[in-house]
Write a protein that holds these residues in place. Structure first.
Motif, PDB file in Angstrom:
ATOM      1  N   ASP A 245      -1.218 -20.875   9.896  1.00 34.77           N
ATOM      2  CA  ASP A 245      -2.006 -21.422   8.795  1.00 34.77           C
ATOM      3  C   ASP A 245      -3.330 -20.684   8.683  1.00 34.77           C
ATOM      4  O   ASP A 245      -3.816 -20.080   9.621  1.00 34.77           O
ATOM      5  N   GLY A 246      -3.937 -20.795   7.527  1.00 34.56           N
ATOM      6  CA  GLY A 246      -5.254 -20.191   7.306  1.00 34.56           C
ATOM      7  C   GLY A 246      -5.322 -19.534   5.946  1.00 34.56           C
ATOM      8  O   GLY A 246      -4.311 -19.247   5.309  1.00 34.56           O
ATOM      9  N   GLN A 247      -6.527 -19.296   5.507  1.00 29.79           N
ATOM     10  CA  GLN A 247      -6.788 -18.652   4.232  1.00 29.79           C
ATOM     11  C   GLN A 247      -7.834 -17.558   4.438  1.00 29.79           C
ATOM     12  O   GLN A 247      -8.728 -17.693   5.260  1.00 29.79           O
ATOM     13  N   PRO A 248      -7.745 -16.457   3.692  1.00 27.98           N
ATOM     14  CA  PRO A 248      -6.663 -16.138   2.774  1.00 27.98           C
ATOM     15  C   PRO A 248      -5.428 -15.649   3.524  1.00 27.98           C
ATOM     16  O   PRO A 248      -5.539 -15.101   4.625  1.00 27.98           O
ATOM     17  N   LYS A 249      -4.265 -15.820   2.918  1.00 29.07           N
ATOM     18  CA  LYS A 249      -3.035 -15.415   3.591  1.00 29.07           C
ATOM     19  C   LYS A 249      -3.014 -13.903   3.777  1.00 29.07           C
ATOM     20  O   LYS A 249      -2.697 -13.402   4.847  1.00 29.07           O
ATOM     21  N   TYR A 250      -3.355 -13.162   2.714  1.00 34.27           N
ATOM     22  CA  TYR A 250      -3.458 -11.706   2.787  1.00 34.27           C
ATOM     23  C   TYR A 250      -4.919 -11.311   2.617  1.00 34.27           C
ATOM     24  O   TYR A 250      -5.628 -11.857   1.773  1.00 34.27           O
ATOM     25  N   LEU A 251      -5.355 -10.352   3.410  1.00 32.63           N
ATOM     26  CA  LEU A 251      -6.751  -9.924   3.381  1.00 32.63           C
ATOM     27  C   LEU A 251      -6.803  -8.402   3.421  1.00 32.63           C
ATOM     28  O   LEU A 251      -6.172  -7.768   4.271  1.00 32.63           O
ATOM     29  N   ASN A 252      -7.540  -7.812   2.479  1.00 25.57           N
ATOM     30  CA  ASN A 252      -7.757  -6.366   2.474  1.00 25.57           C
ATOM     31  C   ASN A 252      -9.108  -6.035   3.077  1.00 25.57           C
ATOM     32  O   ASN A 252     -10.047  -6.841   3.011  1.00 25.57           O
ATOM     33  N   GLY A 253      -9.224  -4.838   3.645  1.00 25.37           N
ATOM     34  CA  GLY A 253     -10.499  -4.382   4.183  1.00 25.37           C
ATOM     35  C   GLY A 253     -11.540  -4.238   3.086  1.00 25.37           C
ATOM     36  O   GLY A 253     -11.209  -4.158   1.895  1.00 25.37           O
ATOM     37  N   PRO A 254     -12.820  -4.183   3.455  1.00 23.90           N
ATOM     38  CA  PRO A 254     -13.897  -4.065   2.459  1.00 23.90           C
ATOM     39  C   PRO A 254     -13.998  -2.649   1.896  1.00 23.90           C
ATOM     40  O   PRO A 254     -13.422  -1.701   2.437  1.00 23.90           O
ATOM     41  N   GLU A 255     -14.740  -2.514   0.808  1.00 19.22           N
ATOM     42  CA  GLU A 255     -15.013  -1.200   0.240  1.00 19.22           C
ATOM     43  C   GLU A 255     -15.819  -0.374   1.235  1.00 19.22           C
ATOM     44  O   GLU A 255     -16.755  -0.868   1.870  1.00 19.22           O
ATOM     45  N   THR A 256     -15.457   0.891   1.385  1.00 15.87           N
ATOM     46  CA  THR A 256     -16.159   1.796   2.297  1.00 15.87           C
ATOM     47  C   THR A 256     -16.316   3.151   1.625  1.00 15.87           C
ATOM     48  O   THR A 256     -15.922   3.343   0.471  1.00 15.87           O
ATOM     49  N   ALA A 257     -16.852   4.107   2.381  1.00  8.85           N
ATOM     50  CA  ALA A 257     -17.014   5.462   1.847  1.00  8.85           C
ATOM     51  C   ALA A 257     -15.680   6.127   1.555  1.00  8.85           C
ATOM     52  O   ALA A 257     -15.611   7.081   0.773  1.00  8.85           O
ATOM     53  N   VAL A 258     -14.591   5.653   2.160  1.00  4.89           N
ATOM     54  CA  VAL A 258     -13.280   6.277   1.949  1.00  4.89           C
ATOM     55  C   VAL A 258     -12.303   5.353   1.230  1.00  4.89           C
ATOM     56  O   VAL A 258     -11.186   5.776   0.917  1.00  4.89           O
ATOM     57  N   PHE A 259     -12.686   4.111   0.964  1.00  3.85           N
ATOM     58  CA  PHE A 259     -11.748   3.152   0.387  1.00  3.85           C
ATOM     59  C   PHE A 259     -12.329   2.462  -0.823  1.00  3.85           C
ATOM     60  O   PHE A 259     -13.388   1.832  -0.749  1.00  3.85           O
ATOM     61  N   SER A 260     -11.634   2.611  -1.964  1.00  2.00           N
ATOM     62  CA  SER A 260     -11.965   1.892  -3.196  1.00  2.00           C
ATOM     63  C   SER A 260     -10.732   1.133  -3.635  1.00  2.00           C
ATOM     64  O   SER A 260      -9.681   1.725  -3.909  1.00  2.00           O
ATOM     65  N   LYS A 261     -10.835  -0.183  -3.685  1.00  2.00           N
ATOM     66  CA  LYS A 261      -9.668  -1.017  -3.980  1.00  2.00           C
ATOM     67  C   LYS A 261      -9.078  -0.712  -5.348  1.00  2.00           C
ATOM     68  O   LYS A 261      -7.855  -0.623  -5.499  1.00  2.00           O
ATOM     69  N   ARG A 262      -9.922  -0.524  -6.351  1.00  2.00           N
ATOM     70  CA  ARG A 262      -9.406  -0.350  -7.704  1.00  2.00           C
ATOM     71  C   ARG A 262      -8.794   1.036  -7.923  1.00  2.00           C
ATOM     72  O   ARG A 262      -8.132   1.268  -8.931  1.00  2.00           O
ATOM     73  N   ARG A 263      -9.011   1.975  -7.003  1.00  2.00           N
ATOM     74  CA  ARG A 263      -8.447   3.311  -7.150  1.00  2.00           C
ATOM     75  C   ARG A 263      -7.232   3.544  -6.239  1.00  2.00           C
ATOM     76  O   ARG A 263      -6.609   4.604  -6.311  1.00  2.00           O
ATOM     77  N   THR A 264      -6.924   2.587  -5.375  1.00  2.00           N
ATOM     78  CA  THR A 264      -5.921   2.792  -4.340  1.00  2.00           C
ATOM     79  C   THR A 264      -4.658   2.003  -4.641  1.00  2.00           C
ATOM     80  O   THR A 264      -4.717   0.887  -5.157  1.00  2.00           O
ATOM     81  N   LEU A 265      -3.531   2.585  -4.286  1.00  2.00           N
ATOM     82  CA  LEU A 265      -2.231   1.928  -4.429  1.00  2.00           C
ATOM     83  C   LEU A 265      -1.540   1.921  -3.077  1.00  2.00           C
ATOM     84  O   LEU A 265      -1.412   2.972  -2.424  1.00  2.00           O
ATOM     85  N   TYR A 266      -1.093   0.757  -2.661  1.00  2.00           N
ATOM     86  CA  TYR A 266      -0.396   0.659  -1.384  1.00  2.00           C
ATOM     87  C   TYR A 266       0.975   1.320  -1.486  1.00  2.00           C
ATOM     88  O   TYR A 266       1.738   1.075  -2.419  1.00  2.00           O
ATOM     89  N   GLY A 267       1.287   2.183  -0.506  1.00  2.00           N
ATOM     90  CA  GLY A 267       2.591   2.826  -0.440  1.00  2.00           C
ATOM     91  C   GLY A 267       2.720   4.100  -1.243  1.00  2.00           C
ATOM     92  O   GLY A 267       3.803   4.695  -1.291  1.00  2.00           O
ATOM     93  N   LEU A 268       1.622   4.580  -1.866  1.00  2.00           N
ATOM     94  CA  LEU A 268       1.732   5.747  -2.740  1.00  2.00           C
ATOM     95  C   LEU A 268       2.142   6.993  -1.965  1.00  2.00           C
ATOM     96  O   LEU A 268       2.903   7.823  -2.473  1.00  2.00           O
ATOM     97  N   ASP A 269       1.647   7.141  -0.737  1.00  2.00           N
ATOM     98  CA  ASP A 269       1.978   8.350   0.031  1.00  2.00           C
ATOM     99  C   ASP A 269       3.473   8.459   0.292  1.00  2.00           C
ATOM    100  O   ASP A 269       4.067   9.529   0.137  1.00  2.00           O
ATOM    101  N   LEU A 270       4.104   7.348   0.682  1.00  3.50           N
ATOM    102  CA  LEU A 270       5.532   7.372   0.977  1.00  3.50           C
ATOM    103  C   LEU A 270       6.367   7.435  -0.304  1.00  3.50           C
ATOM    104  O   LEU A 270       7.401   8.119  -0.350  1.00  3.50           O
ATOM    105  N   ALA A 271       5.945   6.745  -1.350  1.00  2.00           N
ATOM    106  CA  ALA A 271       6.667   6.810  -2.624  1.00  2.00           C
ATOM    107  C   ALA A 271       6.629   8.226  -3.178  1.00  2.00           C
ATOM    108  O   ALA A 271       7.632   8.735  -3.707  1.00  2.00           O
ATOM    109  N   ARG A 272       5.483   8.872  -3.051  1.00  2.00           N
ATOM    110  CA  ARG A 272       5.341  10.258  -3.512  1.00  2.00           C
ATOM    111  C   ARG A 272       6.324  11.171  -2.784  1.00  2.00           C
ATOM    112  O   ARG A 272       6.989  12.008  -3.401  1.00  2.00           O
ATOM    113  N   ALA A 273       6.426  11.012  -1.468  1.00  2.00           N
ATOM    114  CA  ALA A 273       7.358  11.837  -0.688  1.00  2.00           C
ATOM    115  C   ALA A 273       8.805  11.556  -1.073  1.00  2.00           C
ATOM    116  O   ALA A 273       9.627  12.479  -1.201  1.00  2.00           O
TER     117      ALA A 273
END
Length: 619
Positions: free
Chosen positions: A219-247
């Motif tokens: 139990d607990g909230q939120p069920k899914y949690l993403n890391g915060p914005e950083t110098a290398v990570f922008s949530k609105r520009r990133t897609l999960y699984g893109l590297d493997l889908a691309r391959a």
């Protein structure tokens, strides 16, 4: 000089390959790709293929991207090719400077730290602490190979293990904060950002780790949690699984095949589809953004957006359509597939396998999705409803900026509307209530609608906000976030799932956009930003002291504010589900069909779970 990978990625994205290569090679269409005679060896039959992000010759084996093509065909050096392409793309090549070098080193260091964290999480999953997480992944039907390929891990049952492991390697705590692996509490302590969660590495298109997502165990909230914005990570520009889908897409193309690219809603959907042989990506818990659509189009010119068949999935489908329509071009389109009620890609693949998913995708034509979703939303019965329906269809077609596409969509949508409207006029008896409101038709009796011409389209009637209590709760949710913006990273995703009044929707979108570029999460900076954008009035309405709870006041603790936020959120989701259940009951009383009955049962079960406090399964 070493150029930042982010610059090179953007340069490649801004350089369409087909026009570049078409200057030297006569290309012809091959399905949705291009082919021609290879410029690097003599051949009479075309074996040189050009895709969105690379070219490949099946005759001589040459392979590359825009930069390598300029280097190979013009005998140019790397920097010479870069400068030429940058000039054509309207970009400025970064200058060598101590600051640029330091920023690039920081990004590289963060990638190394995140890669080490990924290995730590994998070790935790494989060790004694990871039994519950392993059992969870087994129940979800994931093979050991899939777990390895996606780099899944476990954060550990408590906090402190990650920091201890990195301390032994001499990595300072502040570097872990910069990487999004730790955060500072209200009392100044540094704690792990993730604990007791199954960990999903988030990678860029080249497979470099840039952040993590986590699914809580128990139990607990939120069920899914993403890391915060950083110098290398922008949530609105990133897609999960893109590297493997691309391959995966590249592999099928090399084999002379063409595979669809699915855009789905969550981590587990991506993983289950990949395991079944479907390349897939997902936004990170929020609605798809224009940047993400453009990124997808670099690798596939017609991705299929796949949404769950419940009310939330249909709303997500509408949002995706509204976003994508102005972006459509003759070279880039999208498909939309709405799954059956109560199903998601993960559940379909688990129960019915690859063929079951292929069958469920069914019709993915965008015009069909536009028509069906709008019709389901309006549910036209009276002539006025049909006129409003026609107006909404016209507005969808007119949202497409490419005139040829807009005209085609307009014709397809209008033809289907005409056929259905004609069938209604010829075959349906009007309901008494609707008949009483029909206007007099010259040459006919009052209410003689079968012989009347189609009504003149009228603008859509404004939606009337009848649920005052729901609107007030939404105001309080936004007030809490305006006074405690530190909660935004954790609460942005559930907030995006709510249907809000228009002025609150605008403010919610402004908060999400601000969050993307302001990782410091300062209340005064947020309010100043909103004032500059002209949201003074909306902010004043939200922060009006009338009826605001103590948790929405600046002096409330973050713990108190978060607890109050989740409680109010639960009430709102319950109210929305109650409305959906009531609507489905009315529909079932009219149709008495098995599909409506199944949908009603699923909605009722979801409402019961929410009433019992189980919000983990309510999306």
């Amino acid at each position: 000089m070493a150029l930042p990978p982010s610059f090179l990625d953007e340069l490649r994205a801004r350089t369409p390959l087909a026009p570049l290569i078409g200057r030297r090679v006569k290309l012809t269409r091959s399905s949705r790709d291009w082919k021609g005679c290879c410029p690097f060896h003599n051949e009479k039959s075309p074996s040189f293929y050009v895709y969105n992000d690379h070219y490949h010759c099946f005759g001589c084996g040459v392979h590359g991207d825009a930069i390598s093509f300029v280097m190979q065909t013009q005998n140019a050096g790397f920097m010479e090719a870069i400068e030429q392409l940058a000039s054509e793309a309207g970009m400025e090549v970064p200058k060598a400077s101590p600051e640029a070098a330091a920023a690039e080193k920081q990004r590289a260091d963060l990638n190394d730290i995140l890669a080490a964290a990924g290995r730590f999480f994998e070790d935790q999953l494989a060790g004694p602490n990871g039994r519950e997480a392993r059992d969870y992944l087994d129940r979800r039907g994931l093979s050991a190979e899939t777990v390895r390929r996606f780099g899944l891990g476990f954060s550990g049952p408590g906090r402190g293990a990650l920091a201890s492991d990195f301390a032994r390697a001499g990595i300072e705590m502040n570097r872990l904060v910069e990487a999004g692996l730790m955060k500072q509490t209200e009392d100044g302590r540094m704690v792990d950002f993730f604990f007791n969660r199954v960990m999903f590495p988030i990678r860029d298109a080249r497979g470099r780790p840039i952040s993590f997502g986590g699914r809580i165990m128990g139990d607990g909230q939120p069920k899914y949690l993403n890391g915060p914005e950083t110098a290398v990570f922008s949530k609105r520009r990133t897609l999960y699984g893109l590297d493997l889908a691309r391959a995966d897409l590249a592999n099928t193309r090399r084999q002379g095949e063409r595979q669809s690219l699915l855009v789905v809603e969550g981590y587990m959907d991506v993983i289950a589809l990949s395991q079944a042989g479907f390349p897939a990506v997902a936004p990170l818990g929020t609605a798809i953004t224009p940047e993400q659509v453009e990124a997808i189009w670099q690798y596939h010119d017609r991705p299929v957006f796949c949404f769950d068949g419940d009310a939330a999935g249909r709303r997500a489908g509408r949002k995706a359509i509204d976003l994508a329509l102005p972006l459509l071009t003759p070279e880039h389109g999208i498909g939309i597939a709405i799954l059956p009620q109560g199903e998601d890609p993960d559940s379909i693949v688990t129960k019915r396998g690859r063929q079951g998913m292929a069958d469920a995708l069914g019709q993915d034509d965008l015009t069909v999705a536009i028509y069906d979703l709008l019709k389901d939303e309006i549910q036209p019965k009276s002539p006025d409803d049909w006129a409003r329906f026609q107006t909404e269809l016209d507005a969808a077609a007119n949202a497409i900026t490419q005139k040829a596409i807009s005209s085609t969509y307009w014709g397809v949508l209008r033809d289907r509307w005409k056929n259905e409207w004609y069938a209604v006029r010829q075959g349906n008896r009007p309901a008494p209530q609707a008949r009483a409101n029909r206007p007099f038709t010259p040459g006919g009796r009052r209410g003689d609608w079968k012989n009347a011409p189609p009504p003149v389209p009228i603008p859509p009637r404004p939606l009337i906000q009848t649920d005052v209590q729901s609107a007030e709760r939404a105001r309080v949710l936004l007030a809490i976030l305006l006074t405690h913006p530190q909660l935004l990273p954790d609460l942005e995703e559930p907030l995006g799932m709510l249907d809000l009044p228009p002025h609150l929707t605008r403010l919610r979108d402004a908060l999400a956009a601000w969050l993307d570029g302001h990782p410091e999460l300062d209340r005064e900076a947020l309010n100043a930003h909103l004032r500059r954008l002209g949201y003074d009035g909306d902010v004043s309405v939200v922060l009006e002291a009338r009826h605001l709870p103590a948790s929405a006041m600046p002096n409330a603790s973050l713990t108190e504010a978060a607890s109050s936020w989740w409680q109010i959120y639960g009430f709102m989701r319950q109210a929305q589900l109650e409305e959906e259940v009531a609507a489905k009951q009315r529909q079932f009383s009219q149709t008495q069909d098995a599909e409506t009955a199944r949908q009603l049962v699923a909605l009722t079960e979801a409402l019961q779970r929410l009433r019992s406090g189980d919000m983990d399964n309510i999306q």
